[in-house]
Design a protein around this motif. Structure first.
Motif, mmCIF file in Angstrom:
data_model
loop_
_atom_site.group_PDB
_atom_site.id
_atom_site.type_symbol
_atom_site.label_atom_id
_atom_site.label_comp_id
_atom_site.label_asym_id
_atom_site.label_seq_id
_atom_site.Cartn_x
_atom_site.Cartn_y
_atom_site.Cartn_z
ATOM 1 N N LEU A 45 0.787 -1.235 0.000
ATOM 2 C CA LEU A 45 0.000 0.000 0.000
ATOM 3 C C LEU A 45 0.825 1.294 0.000
ATOM 4 O O LEU A 45 0.485 2.236 -0.722
ATOM 5 C CB LEU A 45 -0.978 0.009 1.184
ATOM 6 C CG LEU A 45 -2.289 -0.757 0.985
ATOM 7 C CD1 LEU A 45 -3.130 -0.721 2.249
ATOM 8 C CD2 LEU A 45 -3.078 -0.176 -0.185
ATOM 9 N N PRO A 46 1.899 1.400 0.775
ATOM 10 C CA PRO A 46 2.666 2.658 0.753
ATOM 11 C C PRO A 46 3.131 3.057 -0.649
ATOM 12 O O PRO A 46 3.024 4.230 -1.034
ATOM 13 C CB PRO A 46 3.844 2.364 1.685
ATOM 14 C CG PRO A 46 3.299 1.356 2.649
ATOM 15 C CD PRO A 46 2.404 0.482 1.819
ATOM 16 N N MET A 47 3.629 2.094 -1.418
ATOM 17 C CA MET A 47 4.075 2.417 -2.775
ATOM 18 C C MET A 47 2.895 2.638 -3.710
ATOM 19 O O MET A 47 2.947 3.501 -4.605
ATOM 20 C CB MET A 47 4.974 1.307 -3.316
ATOM 21 C CG MET A 47 5.623 1.653 -4.660
ATOM 22 S SD MET A 47 6.642 3.155 -4.605
ATOM 23 C CE MET A 47 8.053 2.566 -3.643
ATOM 24 N N VAL A 52 -0.433 6.388 -7.077
ATOM 25 C CA VAL A 52 -1.720 7.062 -7.295
ATOM 26 C C VAL A 52 -1.537 8.574 -7.258
ATOM 27 O O VAL A 52 -2.089 9.309 -8.095
ATOM 28 C CB VAL A 52 -2.763 6.623 -6.237
ATOM 29 C CG1 VAL A 52 -4.012 7.507 -6.314
ATOM 30 C CG2 VAL A 52 -3.156 5.169 -6.443
ATOM 31 N N GLU A 53 -0.772 9.058 -6.306
ATOM 32 C CA GLU A 53 -0.532 10.502 -6.195
ATOM 33 C C GLU A 53 0.213 11.041 -7.410
ATOM 34 O O GLU A 53 -0.074 12.139 -7.894
ATOM 35 C CB GLU A 53 0.230 10.801 -4.907
ATOM 36 C CG GLU A 53 -0.620 10.574 -3.653
ATOM 37 C CD GLU A 53 0.166 10.711 -2.361
ATOM 38 O OE1 GLU A 53 1.419 10.678 -2.418
ATOM 39 O OE2 GLU A 53 -0.460 10.861 -1.289
ATOM 40 N N ALA A 54 1.144 10.252 -7.942
ATOM 41 C CA ALA A 54 1.878 10.674 -9.139
ATOM 42 C C ALA A 54 0.954 10.736 -10.353
ATOM 43 O O ALA A 54 1.044 11.664 -11.171
ATOM 44 C CB ALA A 54 3.036 9.714 -9.403
ATOM 45 N N GLU A 181 5.820 -4.279 -5.617
ATOM 46 C CA GLU A 181 6.118 -5.711 -5.637
ATOM 47 C C GLU A 181 5.174 -6.444 -4.685
ATOM 48 O O GLU A 181 5.069 -6.087 -3.518
ATOM 49 C CB GLU A 181 7.569 -5.969 -5.217
ATOM 50 C CG GLU A 181 8.587 -5.368 -6.175
ATOM 51 C CD GLU A 181 10.017 -5.660 -5.774
ATOM 52 O OE1 GLU A 181 10.915 -5.501 -6.618
ATOM 53 O OE2 GLU A 181 10.249 -6.046 -4.600
ATOM 54 N N VAL A 182 4.485 -7.444 -5.216
ATOM 55 C CA VAL A 182 3.534 -8.223 -4.422
ATOM 56 C C VAL A 182 3.857 -9.702 -4.566
ATOM 57 O O VAL A 182 3.915 -10.220 -5.689
ATOM 58 C CB VAL A 182 2.075 -7.963 -4.873
ATOM 59 C CG1 VAL A 182 1.124 -8.891 -4.142
ATOM 60 C CG2 VAL A 182 1.692 -6.510 -4.616
#
Length: 296
Positions: A45-47, A52-54, A181-182
Motif C-alpha cells: 500500500l505505501p508504494m 496514485v498521487e503521481a 512488488e507483491v
C-alpha cells in the motif's frame, strides 16, 4: 534466464496432487489461495499510494496514464484502460494500455513480442510519450524485456515510471522510480500467473485508476458522477446517481439530466446550487471539476 528463483515459478507444496483431487477439493484450494492475494497487496500500500498521487498530479497537468505489459499482464492493463472511458467519461487517450504484439495479442499470443526491448520503446514513441505522462510497466515475472525497454525509454525523456510485479526484488523494479512488488506465493498450477498473480495485478490496477480519478474530481461522495450514459442501463443509472446526490425525485433528476445534455455532474450542480446550465458549468470550471468545491 533463471526462472527457478521466481516465486511465480515455484511449485506450491499444498497442490502437488492437484490432478488427483475432486472438483470440490480443487475449488476449495483455489479459494484458500486467492484469499492470500488481498493480504499480499496490503503490504504494498505505501508504494501504491505514491503511484496514485503521481498519476493524479499527471492528470492535473494534462498528462496520461500508460500501462504496458505482455500476455495476461498486458491484457489486464488494456482492460483497466478501456473501463475508464465509460466509468469516468475520459478520452480514450487519457488512460492507455499497450500490449506486446499490439491489439491482436489480446486474443492470440504473438510469439516473441514480449522478448523485444526495442518494441517496448517503439510503442511509447508511437503514442508520443512525454514527460507529463506516467508509465506503469506490468509483469508478473518482473523480468519482461518489452516492459524494460519501455521503462528505459520513458526514463530517458523524463517520464515518471512505476512497475507492478509479483516477485520480490524483481528485475523491472531496477528500471522504475516507483516499484510495486507483491508476493502472493506460488500458483496452485505451477507458473500459471493468470491466477493469483493476475488477481493481484487487477486489484492494484483498480486502485491506481480509481484512486487517481477520485483525486481528479470524477467522484462525488461515492458516486461515479462522470459516468458516460452510452446505453439505456447507464441512462437509468445516471438518473439514480442524480437522485442519490441531490435527494430529488426521479422526475426532477430526469429533467435535469436532459437539460444538462445528459452530463450527470452538471445536472447535480444545477440542482444543488439552483443554477442554470451555463452558470453551473462555470462553477464546475472554477472548481476544476470538483462538485464539493462548487458547494463551498
Amino acid at each position: 534466464m533463471n526462472l527457478a528463483k521466481l516465486t511465480t515459478e515455484t511449485r506450491n507444496t499444498q497442490t502437488m496432487n492437484l490432478d488427483e483431487l475432486s472438483t470440490s477439493e480443487v475449488m476449495t484450494l483455489m479459494n484458500q489461495e486467492d484469499q492470500k492475494v488481498a493480504v499480499a497487496v496490503e503490504e504494498a500500500l505505501p508504494m501504491i499510494i505514491k503511484v496514485v498521487e503521481a498519476i493524479t498530479e499527471s492528470f492535473s497537468q494534462g498528462g496520461r496514464l500508460i500501462y504496458m505489459g505482455a500476455g495476461t499482464s498486458g491484457r489486464l492493463g488494456v482492460l483497466d484502460a478501456a473501463e475508464c472511458v465509460p466509468t469516468f467519461s475520459v478520452d480514450p487517450s487519457m488512460v492507455q494500455g499497450l500490449i506486446a504484439g499490439g491489439m491482436k495479442a489480446m486474443t492470440i499470443a504473438v510469439e516473441g513480442a514480449e522478448d523485444s526491448k526495442t518494441l517496448g520503446a517503439e510503442d511509447l514513441k508511437a503514442i508520443q510519450l512525454n514527460d507529463t505522462d506516467v508509465v506503469v510497466g506490468i509483469a508478473a515475472s518482473g523480468r519482461t524485456p518489452y516492459v524494460i525497454g519501455g521503462l528505459e525509454y520513458a526514463a530517458s525523456i523524463g517520464t515518471k515510471t512505476a512497475t507492478i510485479s509479483c516477485n520480490k526484488n524483481a528485475e523491472i523494479s531496477r528500471f522504475s522510480q516507483m516499484p510495486i512488488e507483491v508476493d502472493a506465493g506460488p500458483e496452485i498450477l505451477t507458473g500459471s500467473t493468470r491466477l493469483k498473480a493476475g488477481t493481484a495485478q487487477k486489484l492494484i490496477l483498480n486502485m491506481l485508476s480509481t484512486g487517481a480519478m477520485i483525486g481528479s474530481g470524477k467522484v462525488y461522495q461515492n458516486l461515479m458522477v462522470d459516468v458516460k450514459p452510452s446505453n439505456k442501463k447507464l441512462e437509468e443509472r445516471s438518473k439514480r446517481i442524480i437522485m442519490q446526490a441531490t435527494e430529488c425525485t426521479y422526475e426532477k433528476a430526469g429533467e435535469a439530466f436532459e437539460l444538462a445534455d445528459q452530463q450527470v455532474k452538471l445536472a447535480i450542480v444545477m440542482i444543488l446550487t439552483d443554477s442554470d446550465k451555463t452558470t453551473a458549468a462555470q462553477k464546475l470550471t472554477t472548481a476544476k471539476g470538483f462538485i464539493r468545491e462548487t458547494l463551498a
